[in-house]
Scaffold this motif. Structure first.
Motif, short mmCIF file in Angstrom:
data_model
loop_
_atom_site.label_atom_id
_atom_site.label_comp_id
_atom_site.label_asym_id
_atom_site.label_seq_id
_atom_site.Cartn_x
_atom_site.Cartn_y
_atom_site.Cartn_z
N LEU B 84 48.27 51.36 -14.73
CA LEU B 84 49.21 52.29 -14.10
C LEU B 84 50.64 52.04 -14.57
O LEU B 84 51.58 52.02 -13.77
CB LEU B 84 49.13 52.20 -12.56
CG LEU B 84 47.94 52.92 -11.92
CD1 LEU B 84 47.99 52.78 -10.40
CD2 LEU B 84 47.90 54.39 -12.30
N ASP B 106 49.88 56.73 -4.14
CA ASP B 106 51.26 57.00 -4.56
C ASP B 106 51.51 56.43 -5.95
O ASP B 106 52.16 57.05 -6.78
CB ASP B 106 52.26 56.35 -3.58
CG ASP B 106 52.63 57.29 -2.45
OD1 ASP B 106 53.12 56.81 -1.41
OD2 ASP B 106 52.42 58.52 -2.60
N MET B 109 50.09 58.73 -8.50
CA MET B 109 50.86 59.97 -8.50
C MET B 109 52.18 59.77 -9.21
O MET B 109 52.65 60.63 -9.96
CB MET B 109 51.12 60.41 -7.05
CG MET B 109 51.64 61.80 -6.95
SD MET B 109 50.33 63.03 -7.02
CE MET B 109 49.95 63.17 -5.30
N ASP B 110 52.81 58.59 -9.00
CA ASP B 110 54.10 58.30 -9.64
C ASP B 110 53.98 58.37 -11.15
O ASP B 110 54.87 58.88 -11.84
CB ASP B 110 54.59 56.89 -9.24
CG ASP B 110 55.10 56.83 -7.80
OD1 ASP B 110 55.38 55.72 -7.33
OD2 ASP B 110 55.17 57.91 -7.16
N LEU B 112 51.39 59.84 -12.84
CA LEU B 112 50.88 61.16 -13.19
C LEU B 112 52.01 62.18 -13.29
O LEU B 112 52.01 63.06 -14.15
CB LEU B 112 49.89 61.58 -12.10
CG LEU B 112 48.86 62.66 -12.38
CD1 LEU B 112 48.17 62.45 -13.72
CD2 LEU B 112 47.84 62.68 -11.27
N ASP B 113 53.01 61.99 -12.44
CA ASP B 113 54.17 62.89 -12.43
C ASP B 113 54.87 62.94 -13.77
O ASP B 113 55.61 63.87 -14.05
CB ASP B 113 55.19 62.42 -11.38
CG ASP B 113 54.93 63.02 -10.01
OD1 ASP B 113 55.63 62.65 -9.06
OD2 ASP B 113 54.00 63.86 -9.90
#
Lengths: 485, 156
Positions: B84, B106, B109-110, B112-113
């Protein structure tokens, strides 16, 4: 139609496979390419070349005795997983058609012109070793550093060894709000117990143990919606043990209203920022903040106008910030001076406003305004046979994966040129043979990849003694000494 | 990332583990080797040329594990080796499959953003674990693997 298919097969069998083997088609020699710089740009360019062309030989030249560029000297010590790319670079370096030559300063020990004579193509990937200056009075005072040098110092870059930043003040001001600025803030405020298990250098660790810094302000010209850092790094600051944040509520006027129009990544980042700045904390968070001994915060709408000196005029005692306001909104908003100023007391100023590439050789075209090599898809405008990749090609922004893509693109252009004869492969090039001879004449001893592995091994075993992944060797002399054992 | 998966990756890469041993372990899963092939989960990847590539993995393998173990040649995939710290294992799924993939942390998502070509049914391959219920799933490798963490301000 059956007959036609049969003859098609015969046709295929009898002709040489010129379509798939470019070296046969052009009855040319083994293509030899040299790459200058062994950071991500250099290694990813090499990797892609070796993968897509079955005959090319790639030599990577690096100024320092150690490879990997910013992966070693830029990535924060508490981000070890980002350095995993070293594994894939190591594989590339050990490829049978790849050679690493460390301790060779292109531009000084050997010229780009000499490389162009020895190789069919030269790829410049030496990145950005300089930094943008603020251009304000007092920038040269003791206590003012570029983020590039500060990061280089705690990451053990030999040229930053003597930095000795004075951390005997309460407040540090960082100009710039990108991820590098947040890395610096985090290293300044992290609990020593966390830092001492990383590969941060021993001198930096000791300086941080003695550090008096308890407050870090991260200053930007524009507003919360324009902040350049990304959410992972912001979250790390918010969750940093022993710290609490302190922001100016008024800086966030209108931000909640702007949320709905933002794309998801920017929206999540802004929401976290809003929550951190404005939310009333619950009991648990109240208690955590009460116990926090260090603070950090963003300051928006401020631009440096002068670094203030003490009575003797030598040391930094503060910074004068010009107050700005935004014209426009969103990504394109511009900061405009209002005429007001604000003075902030501080003893340490770190400018984190961007790295900058330097020209390497007068024969290589260089755009001094943008500080890049003018290029199209990695091909230098002129002369032919010169390419660039990484930050030198696109400017000093982006993470490792950005550079990876950028380098793959340059490699693709190079391979295209090899296959289309845009690159002349008709003459034999002796590559490293002639360069090694030149270097020897000039008393330059290069460091091989297996020499680096000795340095690597020594660093790791020294680190083991203190519970760190490695204890970096801090001088070129010692690196070479270990390489020669 | 499981310890077993991390070790297997190191073996596959055949290089000294410089930083990987510091990689934070999430949960330790004991992965048993399947005795019969019907324990395997089939995954179809659509690569950037639009070609469909079928591969198999064991339950508990991540999609990144499958790409590495089966030597699927996606340029630049999995640069940070499943920790990650990048978004290069970005994959896009169909709605029905996406719903079965479970919650996104989260942390994921951080990262992936920052992925290029982010969609509502995007996930990071290193965080998706195979299970029998995902047998036959299709995962599309999107156009580019560039992280978008670039400063917009390029002016001198």
């Amino acid at each position: 139609w059956t007959y036609e298919i049969e003859t098609w097969w015969i046709f295929q069998i009898s002709l040489p496979t010129y379509k798939t083997d470019p070296s046969v088609r052009f009855s040319s020699c083994t293509p030899k390419v040299c790459i200058v710089g062994s950071g991500p740009a250099g290694f990813y360019t090499a990797q892609h070349l070796l993968k897509t062309h079955q005959n090319v030989h790639v030599d990577i030249y690096e100024r320092l005795p150690v490879p990997f560029g910013l992966v070693r000297f830029g990535v924060a010590p508490d981000h070890p997983e980002v350095k995993n790319v070293i594994n894939t670079f190591t594989q590339t370096a050990k490829h049978s058609r790849c050679r690493f030559y460390g301790n060779v300063n292109v531009g000084k020990d050997v010229s780009v012109g000499e490389l162009k004579q020895a190789y069919h193509a030269v790829v410049l990937s030496y990145g950005a070793e300089g930094n943008r200056s603020m251009g304000v009075p007092g920038e040269g005072l003791a206590g003012v550093y570029s983020a590039k040098d500060f990061v280089g110092w705690y990451n053990g870059h030999p040229s930053c060894r003597e930095l000795n930043p004075d951390l005997n003040c309460e407040t540090a001001v960082i100009l710039g709000q990108g991820n590098v600025a947040l890395d610096v803030a985090r290293v300044l405020l992290s609990p020593i117990d966390i830092l001492k298990k990383t590969d941060i250098t021993q001198p930096a660790l000791e300086a941080l143990v003695r550090s008096q810094i308890r407050r870090v302000l991260i200053v930007g010209r524009r507003g919360p919606v324009q902040v350049a850092c990304t959410i992972k790094e912001l979250r790390e600051m918010v969750n940093l043990p022993g710290t609490k944040s302190e922001m100016v509520e008024a800086d966030f006027d209108g931000v909640t209203e702007a949320l709905k129009d933002l794309p998801r990544p920017r929206k999540r980042l802004t929401e976290l920022l809003l929550k951190t700045a404005l939310d009333t904390p619950g009991d648990k968070e109240q208690q955590r903040r009460h116990q926090a001994s260090r603070t950090w915060g963003f300051r928006f709408f401020r631009s440096p106008s002068e670094v203030l000196a003490d009575a003797d005029g030598n040391k930094t005692v503060g910074i004068r910030l010009a107050v700005t306001r935004l014209e426009g909104s969103g990504e394109g908003a511009r900061a405009v001076l209002t005429g007001e100023v604000e003075d902030v007391t501080c003893g340490l100023v770190i400018s984190s406003i961007g790295y900058k590439s330097h020209p390497i050789d007068p024969s290589v075209p260089f755009d001094t305004r943008r500080a890049v090599i003018p290029n199209t898809m990695g091909r230098s405008m002129f002369p032919s046979g010169l390419y660039c990749s990484g930050w030198l090609k696109t400017g000093p922004t982006g993470v490792i994966a950005t550079t990876m893509n950028n380098s793959f693109d340059t490699a693709r252009s190079l391979v295209e040129d090899m296959e289309s004869e845009a690159l002349d492969l008709s003459s034999v090039k002796t590559g490293s043979e002639v360069i090694s001879a030149l270097l020897e004449e000039r008393g330059v001893k290069s460091v091989s990849f297996s020499d680096w592995e000795k340095i690597d091994s020594v660093e790791m075993s020294r680190g083991e003694a203190s519970g760190k992944p490695r204890e970096k060797i801090l001088t070129v002399e010692e690196m070479i000494q270990v390489a020669r054992t | 990332m499981s310890l077993v998966a991390a070790l297997r990756r190191l073996a596959h890469v055949r290089t000294p583990a410089v930083g990987a041993w510091l990689t934070a372990q999430r949960t330790f899963t004991a992965r048993t080797l399947p005795l019969r092939s019907n324990n395997k989960v089939t995954v179809h990847f659509i690569n950037r040329d639009g070609d469909k590539i079928t591969a198999k993995g064991a339950p508990g393998d991540t999609l990144l594990d499958v790409v590495l173990n089966e030597d699927l040649d996606f340029d630049g995939f999995g640069a940070c080796e499943g920790t990650l710290a990048c978004s290069t294992c970005h994959l896009i799924f169909e709605d029905e499959v996406f719903k079965k993939l479970g919650p996104v942390t989260d942390e994921e998502m951080d990262m992936l953003d920052l992925a290029y070509g982010l969609t509502d049914t995007s996930r990071l391959g290193c965080q998706i674990c195979l299970s029998k219920s995902l047998d036959g799933m299709v995962a599309r490798v999107p156009e580019s693997v560039t992280d978008i963490r670039q400063s917009k301000d390029e002016s001198a």
